[in-house]
Design an enzyme around this catalytic site. Sequence first.
Site, PDB file in Angstrom:
ATOM      1  N   ILE A 140       0.862  -1.182   0.000  1.00 17.79           N
ATOM      2  CA  ILE A 140       0.000   0.000   0.000  1.00 17.79           C
ATOM      3  C   ILE A 140       0.896   1.229   0.000  1.00 17.79           C
ATOM      4  CG2 ILE A 140      -1.751   1.298   1.241  1.00 17.79           C
ATOM      5  CD1 ILE A 140      -2.794  -1.314   0.060  1.00 17.79           C
ATOM      6  N   LYS A 141       0.720   2.096  -0.989  1.00 14.65           N
ATOM      7  CA  LYS A 141       1.528   3.314  -1.066  1.00 14.65           C
ATOM      8  C   LYS A 141       0.919   4.396  -0.182  1.00 14.65           C
ATOM      9  CE  LYS A 141       3.487   4.559  -4.988  1.00 14.65           C
ATOM     10  NZ  LYS A 141       3.692   4.922  -6.416  1.00 14.65           N
ATOM     11  N   VAL A 142       1.717   4.904   0.738  1.00 11.37           N
ATOM     12  CA  VAL A 142       1.299   5.946   1.673  1.00 11.37           C
ATOM     13  C   VAL A 142       2.317   7.074   1.599  1.00 11.37           C
ATOM     14  CG1 VAL A 142       0.863   6.525   4.091  1.00 11.37           C
ATOM     15  CG2 VAL A 142       0.219   4.271   3.208  1.00 11.37           C
TER      16      VAL A 142
END
Length: 946
Positions: A140-142
């Site tokens: 998940i890109k945060v």
Amino acid sequence: MTNPLARLAEHGQSVWLDFLSRSFLDGGELRRLIERDGLRGVTSNPSIFEKAIAHGNEYDTDLVAFLKAADRDVETLYEHLVIGDIRHAADELRPVYDKLDGHDGFISLEVSPYLAMQTQETIAEGRRLWGEVERPNLMIKVPGTEAGVPAIRTLIDEGINVNVTLLFAIDAYEEVATAYMDGLEAVLARGGDISRIASVASFFVSRIDVAADKIVEQKLKTAAGKQAEELRSLHGKVAIANAKLAYQLYKRIIAGERWKKLAAKGARPQRLLWASTGTKTKDLPDTLYVDELIGRDTVNTMPPATMDAFRDHGKLADTLESDLDGARAVMAAMQRLGISLDGITRDLVVEGVQLFADAADQLYGAVAQKRLEVLDGKAPRQKIALGDKALEEAVTAETEHWRHDGLIRRLWAGDKHLWTGDDEDQWLGWLGIIDAEMADLDRLEAFAREVRERGYSDVALLGMGGSSLGPEVLAETFGDRGGWPRFHMLDSTDPAQVRAIEQAIDLKNTLFIVSSKSGSTLEPNIFKQHFFERVRQVRRDAGAQFVAITDPGSSLEKTAKQDGFAHIFHGVKSIGGRYSVLSKFGLVPAVAIGIDLHALLSAARQMVYSCGPDVAPAANPGVQLGIAMGVLAKHGRDKVTLIASPKIADIGAWLEQLLAESTGKQGHGLIPVAGEPLGEPELYGRDRLFAYLQLDDDANPEQQKKVDALEKAGHPVVRILVKSPLHIGQEFFRWEIATAVAGAVIGINPFDQPDVEASKVKTRTLTEEYEKTGKLPAEQPIFQSDGIALYADAKNAAALGRNNTLDGYLKAHFDRLGAGDYAALLAYVERNPAHTAALQAMRSRILRARHVATCLGFGPRFLHSTGQAYKGGPNSGVFLQITCDDVEDLPVPGQRYGFSIVKAAQARGDFDVLAERGRRALRVHLSADVDGGLRALGNAIEQALA
């Protein structure tokens, strides 16, 4: 092995691809890259998907099939398309993941860029996407923003792999690395396994050089000698130096005792990932940010062009730790030359968040456009032609403001500061009402079956304003439906109107719907008193023929329970009356006369999705319309002239209330003009915006021809194509969104109605006076002749001067009309076809003589509608109130006064408030021969305007 890409693994670096599309996957390209180049991962972002979805047709088949099953909102459509690709890519990469025991083989999916500054929302989005994709090799890109850091910590704690994006500064990377370790330690603290949790920290490279070069170029304009030489030496060096020093921090972290303890428990290092590795200027080598950043435990994610270039002529060497002194010298030079890397990186984070949000806007806009093409075809169903370059530029600028600042998302989030910061957040229940009512359809349909089984011949709605105008539109649009009751509506205290309703219904076989949000509104209460008493005269259980629609806990609910009403339907407290048509206030009367609510609400939900928070303003019909109305109002075009096909013409009355009561206050607002006879372009001033609602199967060539002429003449025209009567629900929602948006543009609260209450207070004072004394206060006319009397307050009387004839006074009154003004006829007489025709003829004469907008309202109906704008909006109205004697009063059960007294008190209260607000107002009082009086008044107006 001669392929430099494939050999990067020998140097401890993984190659990831910064690209993804459906055709790329379906054509086997990803698999070939894995096999040929040793590709070990893929990253995605909104910009990548926007290019794939918007500029081709590879997703169209999937989109059509998904929409045929059911309409969806734009975000759901996007995620359906994208998650399919993410799962497919994850499955292609799974053998890599398994072979490397989870060390590599990842696909990244970004949380919404709109959440970059919202911690809890980012966490929730990360959890949801992780659950949706259901692949262990997902990351998940945060974003590594201040708000993102605690989200990273929480997601790692929950065992969710994280790709931290938008890192530019070394100190920001250190915070991210600490958050990663915090999360791992939290897992260990509860006895969890950390050996399968992975993370990368994406350090953006080329953007730093682009930003630094801009500053260098500016400084070179005034630099010379050694300073100029030193400035030029920074070209293409800053980003690489920054990355090399970040890698040294990484090495110190993994050498520390804290990390060693985690590693002993199976923790995997959070590798540095070099992102934005395509060079942005032609004078730099196209493989620069790969050649110079090769090192162990790192990732380089490359766009396809950079990957091709490095495969062709990349240079293999362990460069990441070479010339560290040179990297430090670059940083020292930056400081000496007054170039703040901290400032650059701070700006780049803000810019990066905005760029991703911009890309998301484009992406969602592309999906929204494709959705509409599937549902409606390629021809747009809403077109706005402004006919003026200055207006077009103003609307474009406001549209960009709404897009850039995410204002439609703030609207849907209930941010009251989008308006005045008062209580607007308490009045947004209408945004989600369709889903709520769809969930309650079983109850409504059971009620409909009961109505039909009971065999009612008539349904009489007793309401006012928002409680009555919406149901009236639905009844007029759908007409009498065979086998269902006929619809009647009472929203007038004129005794003749009350008698007309009573004569039109079968009293014993009528279902009465008493509709009042607050339950304390005067008119519905006395309507109920009258008809309840009439029904009680023919049956003891009169309540069995009554239904109430009201907010929970209202006085009407208490009365309904005491009187044994058959049903009590509750409204929603967070929905104001004029926004309530798609709630029980509109749906209960609709279902009682046989309207298919499932079809109506399903069609309306299509517009909800089209106007959703995920649809950028340029593609959002409600926002487009609202911005146009708001901007044009600020440019003096505040008369929204409503034109509709004959079968849906009644929507004008509902729109009048929505626009006027919502926006007409604090001296600002929109003045809706409904039902005005349509004329030639030269009749209209530069204060108009025309809105044409055209029903597909109700062509009116003459109407269309006149609208075409208006547009050709340069008047702003909004054209809305309505598919069918069932799609009238779409118009309710489109215009509600538009009104809320226009209110924000104008700068007012679109959910209150302060000046409506002023009239109510005046009316209450007068009726209380009548209850005490048996009469209303005496009045002195300023003129009286042949059964017609004129009344005015002192200021207006002085402005009119002394005249000897009725037409003389009328001429003086209408002479006060100027450019940008409007004339309003406020008629407290029975609303029937003959009276309407007579008054329409008067407004047509005023339009043609003075070229000003004209309005017509029947009292007291308009008090809960346009009356707000007349009193609180711009002081551009010239008002002619028309009252009359009644042939016979009709008593209100339990009260000393009758309907005639109530109507008189309402008219006088209305007139008093107009005067107090400094409005140009004159009252004409007719005898009980209303038909004759209107003829005489029409003749006098004709002479006055001759």
